[in-house]
Scaffold this active site. Structure first.
Site, PDB file in Angstrom:
ATOM      1  N   ILE A   1     -19.937  16.280   7.603  1.00  0.00           N
ATOM      2  CA  ILE A   1     -20.791  16.753   6.591  1.00  0.00           C
ATOM      3  C   ILE A   1     -20.760  18.245   6.753  1.00  0.00           C
ATOM      4  O   ILE A   1     -21.465  18.659   7.538  1.00  0.00           O
ATOM      5  CB  ILE A   1     -22.144  16.042   6.433  1.00  0.00           C
ATOM      6  CG1 ILE A   1     -22.131  14.605   6.318  1.00  0.00           C
ATOM      7  CG2 ILE A   1     -22.881  16.852   5.256  1.00  0.00           C
ATOM      8  CD1 ILE A   1     -23.403  14.089   6.241  1.00  0.00           C
ATOM      9  N   PRO A   2     -19.758  19.012   5.849  1.00  0.00           N
ATOM     10  CA  PRO A   2     -19.370  20.325   6.350  1.00  0.00           C
ATOM     11  C   PRO A   2     -20.608  21.458   6.026  1.00  0.00           C
ATOM     12  O   PRO A   2     -20.169  22.414   5.146  1.00  0.00           O
ATOM     13  CB  PRO A   2     -18.227  20.540   5.635  1.00  0.00           C
ATOM     14  CG  PRO A   2     -18.132  19.791   4.536  1.00  0.00           C
ATOM     15  CD  PRO A   2     -19.089  18.431   5.106  1.00  0.00           C
ATOM     16  N   CYS A   3     -21.667  21.467   6.828  1.00  0.00           N
ATOM     17  CA  CYS A   3     -22.536  22.682   6.369  1.00  0.00           C
ATOM     18  C   CYS A   3     -22.168  24.012   6.855  1.00  0.00           C
ATOM     19  O   CYS A   3     -22.604  24.920   6.170  1.00  0.00           O
ATOM     20  CB  CYS A   3     -23.951  22.289   7.387  1.00  0.00           C
ATOM     21  SG  CYS A   3     -23.502  22.008   9.186  1.00  0.00           S
ATOM     22  N   HIS A   4     -21.061  24.239   7.518  1.00  0.00           N
ATOM     23  CA  HIS A   4     -20.584  25.634   7.908  1.00  0.00           C
ATOM     24  C   HIS A   4     -19.887  26.116   6.483  1.00  0.00           C
ATOM     25  O   HIS A   4     -19.664  27.057   6.418  1.00  0.00           O
ATOM     26  CB  HIS A   4     -19.535  25.276   8.947  1.00  0.00           C
ATOM     27  CG  HIS A   4     -18.265  24.500   8.596  1.00  0.00           C
ATOM     28  ND1 HIS A   4     -18.162  23.085   8.623  1.00  0.00           N
ATOM     29  CD2 HIS A   4     -17.115  24.793   8.012  1.00  0.00           C
ATOM     30  CE1 HIS A   4     -17.246  22.524   8.308  1.00  0.00           C
ATOM     31  NE2 HIS A   4     -16.457  23.274   7.973  1.00  0.00           N
TER      32      HIS A   4
END
Length: 183
Positions: free
Chosen positions: A124-127
């Site tokens: 889950i690409p929070c970056h």
């Protein structure tokens, strides 16, 4: 979040450039990924951990890899709304905390808190959520040190997948200075 209690409670540990990822599963879903200091890999203890390891390794080699893993992140309704937006951001793209907040009817700080609480970073690409004007912003509740460095690496890794294309209909490139007069 970066942790390293030394306890062997990971279902797998994956080596990445300058860091490691601890993987935890429960039942038939991925429940936790934590950033760890560099360390040796730990072989997967479950079939799901082996599959998560395979897919994360594929992403580390090629950021265009699309994850297909059963996820159980938990979280509040607000956190899940933020995480859903994250999963819609294309590889190599970013959104600001403010833009995510506008999309879900929230506030930028609340979006930042949900980003920091993401239990499944990378998958889950929070970056891909950044500050206003493209500022890095925080990462896993940190604004300095090791974790923002991982965010920089992830963003650079994904930016490298963007391909340069020439178009037959594009204007010609010139070595002439922009303010030079045509001859």
């Amino acid at each position: 979040m970066i942790k390293d209690s030394g306890a062997p409670d990971w279902d797998a540990v994956i080596v990445a450039p300058g860091f490691a990822l601890g993987i935890r599963t429960a039942d038939d879903a991925l429940t936790l990924i934590e950033f760890l200091p560099p360390r040796s890999p730990q072989p997967a203890r479950t079939l799901l951990a082996a599959e998560a390891t395979r897919q994360i390794d594929a992403y580390l080699r090629d950021a265009r890899h699309r994850f297909d893993l059963p996820l159980a992140p938990g979280g509040s309704a607000h956190q899940n709304a933020v995480w859903a937006v994250m999963q819609q951001i294309a590889v190599g793209d970013t959104l600001s905390y403010g833009e995510v907040a506008r999309r879900i009817g929230s506030a930028p700080r609340a979006v930042g808190a949900a980003c920091g609480a993401n239990p499944l970073p990378v998958v889950i690409p929070c970056h891909r959520i950044v500050g206003a004007g493209g500022a890095l912003g925080g990462f896993a509740h940190a604004t300095q040190g090791f974790l923002p460095g991982i965010k920089r690496w992830l963003l650079a890794h994904e930016a490298a997948t963007r391909e340069f294309r020439l178009s037959a209909n594009a204007p010609a490139l010139s070595s002439r200075r922009p303010d030079a007069r045509p001859s």
